[in-house]
Design a protein around this motif. Sequence first.
Motif, PDB file in Angstrom:
ATOM      1  N   GLU A 170      17.953  98.377 143.192  1.00  0.00           N
ATOM      2  CA  GLU A 170      19.232  98.652 143.854  1.00  0.00           C
ATOM      3  C   GLU A 170      19.461 100.156 143.991  1.00  0.00           C
ATOM      4  O   GLU A 170      19.899 100.641 145.039  1.00  0.00           O
ATOM      5  CB  GLU A 170      20.371  98.009 143.061  1.00  0.00           C
ATOM      6  CG  GLU A 170      20.430  96.488 143.205  1.00  0.00           C
ATOM      7  CD  GLU A 170      21.526  95.873 142.342  1.00  0.00           C
ATOM      8  OE1 GLU A 170      22.192  96.648 141.609  1.00  0.00           O
ATOM      9  OE2 GLU A 170      21.709  94.639 142.403  1.00  0.00           O
ATOM     10  N   GLN A 171      19.133 100.898 142.927  1.00  0.00           N
ATOM     11  CA  GLN A 171      19.356 102.337 142.960  1.00  0.00           C
ATOM     12  C   GLN A 171      18.459 103.046 143.960  1.00  0.00           C
ATOM     13  O   GLN A 171      18.880 103.994 144.635  1.00  0.00           O
ATOM     14  CB  GLN A 171      19.126 102.938 141.567  1.00  0.00           C
ATOM     15  CG  GLN A 171      20.194 102.614 140.550  1.00  0.00           C
ATOM     16  CD  GLN A 171      19.974 103.407 139.277  1.00  0.00           C
ATOM     17  OE1 GLN A 171      20.083 104.634 139.264  1.00  0.00           O
ATOM     18  NE2 GLN A 171      19.648 102.699 138.199  1.00  0.00           N
ATOM     19  N   VAL A 172      17.232 102.582 144.091  1.00  0.00           N
ATOM     20  CA  VAL A 172      16.288 103.255 144.980  1.00  0.00           C
ATOM     21  C   VAL A 172      16.444 102.797 146.426  1.00  0.00           C
ATOM     22  O   VAL A 172      15.890 103.396 147.351  1.00  0.00           O
ATOM     23  CB  VAL A 172      14.833 103.065 144.489  1.00  0.00           C
ATOM     24  CG1 VAL A 172      14.251 101.730 144.918  1.00  0.00           C
ATOM     25  CG2 VAL A 172      13.951 104.230 144.945  1.00  0.00           C
ATOM     26  N   GLY A 173      17.202 101.714 146.632  1.00  0.00           N
ATOM     27  CA  GLY A 173      17.501 101.274 147.982  1.00  0.00           C
ATOM     28  C   GLY A 173      16.540 100.253 148.556  1.00  0.00           C
ATOM     29  O   GLY A 173      16.431 100.133 149.779  1.00  0.00           O
ATOM     30  N   LEU A 174      15.886  99.466 147.709  1.00  0.00           N
ATOM     31  CA  LEU A 174      14.976  98.420 148.177  1.00  0.00           C
ATOM     32  C   LEU A 174      15.676  97.060 148.168  1.00  0.00           C
ATOM     33  O   LEU A 174      16.549  96.820 147.314  1.00  0.00           O
ATOM     34  CB  LEU A 174      13.738  98.355 147.277  1.00  0.00           C
ATOM     35  CG  LEU A 174      12.681  99.446 147.500  1.00  0.00           C
ATOM     36  CD1 LEU A 174      11.679  99.450 146.359  1.00  0.00           C
ATOM     37  CD2 LEU A 174      11.978  99.258 148.839  1.00  0.00           C
ATOM     38  N   PRO A 175      15.291  96.157 149.081  1.00  0.00           N
ATOM     39  CA  PRO A 175      15.851  94.800 149.039  1.00  0.00           C
ATOM     40  C   PRO A 175      15.379  94.083 147.780  1.00  0.00           C
ATOM     41  O   PRO A 175      14.168  93.928 147.562  1.00  0.00           O
ATOM     42  CB  PRO A 175      15.292  94.162 150.305  1.00  0.00           C
ATOM     43  CG  PRO A 175      14.057  94.940 150.639  1.00  0.00           C
ATOM     44  CD  PRO A 175      14.330  96.329 150.180  1.00  0.00           C
ATOM     45  N   VAL A 176      16.317  93.657 146.951  1.00  0.00           N
ATOM     46  CA  VAL A 176      15.973  93.178 145.612  1.00  0.00           C
ATOM     47  C   VAL A 176      15.137  91.911 145.656  1.00  0.00           C
ATOM     48  O   VAL A 176      14.067  91.830 145.031  1.00  0.00           O
ATOM     49  CB  VAL A 176      17.258  92.959 144.783  1.00  0.00           C
ATOM     50  CG1 VAL A 176      16.907  92.326 143.432  1.00  0.00           C
ATOM     51  CG2 VAL A 176      17.980  94.289 144.571  1.00  0.00           C
ATOM     52  N   GLU A 177      15.594  90.905 146.371  1.00  0.00           N
ATOM     53  CA  GLU A 177      14.902  89.619 146.345  1.00  0.00           C
ATOM     54  C   GLU A 177      13.468  89.733 146.869  1.00  0.00           C
ATOM     55  O   GLU A 177      12.525  89.240 146.245  1.00  0.00           O
ATOM     56  CB  GLU A 177      15.685  88.596 147.180  1.00  0.00           C
ATOM     57  CG  GLU A 177      15.094  87.196 147.134  1.00  0.00           C
ATOM     58  CD  GLU A 177      15.932  86.187 147.897  1.00  0.00           C
ATOM     59  OE1 GLU A 177      15.438  85.082 148.167  1.00  0.00           O
ATOM     60  OE2 GLU A 177      17.103  86.508 148.236  1.00  0.00           O
ATOM     61  N   GLU A 178      13.308  90.403 148.013  1.00  0.00           N
ATOM     62  CA  GLU A 178      11.980  90.537 148.606  1.00  0.00           C
ATOM     63  C   GLU A 178      11.054  91.357 147.711  1.00  0.00           C
ATOM     64  O   GLU A 178       9.871  91.032 147.539  1.00  0.00           O
ATOM     65  CB  GLU A 178      12.079  91.205 149.982  1.00  0.00           C
ATOM     66  CG  GLU A 178      12.775  90.364 151.028  1.00  0.00           C
ATOM     67  CD  GLU A 178      14.289  90.527 150.998  1.00  0.00           C
ATOM     68  OE1 GLU A 178      14.820  91.064 149.997  1.00  0.00           O
ATOM     69  OE2 GLU A 178      14.946  90.113 151.979  1.00  0.00           O
TER      70      GLU A 178
END
Length: 577
Positions: free
Chosen positions: A454-462
């Motif tokens: 979340e902090q780095v800006g990636l889609p969590v589920e994927e």
Amino acid sequence: MELNRRDFLKGAVVTGALAAGGALAGCAPAAKEGNAANGTAAAPAEGAASEYLTAASATQKWAFEIPPEPITDIAETVEADVVVVGAGTAGLVTAYSALQQGLDVVVVTASSIPISRGGSNNAIYSKQMEKEGFPRQDPYFILKEMAENSNNVDQRKWYRYYHNSEEAMNWMIDIMEGAGFQTGIERTSNMVEDSLFYQAPAAHGWINAENQAVGMTQPFVVNTLSEKIQAEGGRVLFKNIGRQLVRGGVPNGTTGRVTGIVCEREDGSFAQYNGTRAVVLATGDFSSNRDMMAKYAPQALDMVADEVYDTVNYDKEFVFGGLFPGDGQRMGLWVGAAWQKTFPCAPMGATINAGTTPNAYQNFWGLLVNRDGQRFMNEYCSNILGGRAQTLQPGGESFALWDVNYSNLPDWYPGQGGYGILEKLAPEQVVELWEDSVASGAYIKGDTLEEVLEQVGLPVEETIATIERYNELCEAKEDTDFFKRPENLFPIKTPPFYANKAAGTPGLLTILGGLRTDDNMRVCDADDHPIEGLYNVGTMVGDFYSGFYTFQVEGVNYGACCLTFGYLTGKFIAENE
């Protein structure tokens, strides 16, 4: 060039020495038309079609190709056997080689100091390699490098380097050790020998008690050569900007022999430096000239900021984002030199690199994903080639993910340095450096993967799905997706977890190539005939590279184009001119 070893070494471990420019640079600049500062405004197309690029308008000359009016108000004329234009490694090596052959040599340079950057000098073999037990490089490395350049290179130059680099390097070792420096062999990327990306230990550098950073000490070389040239009867004249070559007795002439160069001095006056044997151009690249970049290296045009294109600074050393305005290349074009045949010219650097590496020449060997949380490559490769794959990702964004156990990867070293000089880091020391990067905001850290993503800006589920798949491959010791070597599959399971995002403008160091050049470094015309009296060496040698500078033959630009070709050119002029 002032070297801050502590800061540099910490940065090399944290991001990789070549990654910093790409990961930390700002947004790509917008291209402008023309380049008033360098006198290279784009030539307009004719008629109503001038608003569009057509086949006809594309064949027009650019403004930088049109010679200015000849300079005739010459305040002073200086005579010598050889005039070398540029006081970088290539120019000073050529000058000192010619001086040792008994020639009267003058070096004129736009800079106020001898210029250098980095410090990796490759040789196929040397007395230092023999001393440290390193083998002679097999011709395979040259073949592989040419193949990685699509064989779109002048092979005679590569083999001339192969057959003469040992002699040239031993000559330089004697010079540097005679001046009180110690020779070292720079550490490579630690890749296994059967890997396509293996680098042979063959990059030389020189150190002293105060600075042990083999691979970053080229100022020692250029300062030593400049001092020796002047102490032994040669002349090095700073703040002399080359403006026009003299051919056939005329500035910007297009027939006959090149016999001199007109330079603008610090007070605005002009001096003509005549070389009865030869004039040698060694003026570096053209990466701060917007129009030349647009024509000859358009793939890297937006890697240089507007303020760099709009200013000229001849004292630049180890900086990213554009260097010099292409003075030597333009002067050569004005007197009838042709451009190299390979297109486009090759950038050095020009990559995005995410993650932390045990060595400056390694790619990040953990898990790399794009902005969609998808893995996209076999991470086990060298820095620059791995960085090219990262640069091509959507949005030019690359994300590295790892856990605390990645610190147990063997052979962590603090940046660039020599075999037998650098001390290996313990895992806790590696983690301490990561924590410094977390504190600075360069890295993200968390106790859960979700928190980090979340902090780095990636889609969590994927991204979690990608990590789970990657961990399965690690457990099975078989990467059936991208075929990374089993010993380099590192699962992401043990907190704390870390992430690093690389984005923005790739870190460009220099542009390689320029005037058409034969294997004796004679500048050639459009019919491939040498122009009498005119040579060039160093970064501006044509047709030695294609695509991108790979760093696979570590330090080959200094080792081949600057040291070996400079050494041979000084001797060739003495014997043939």
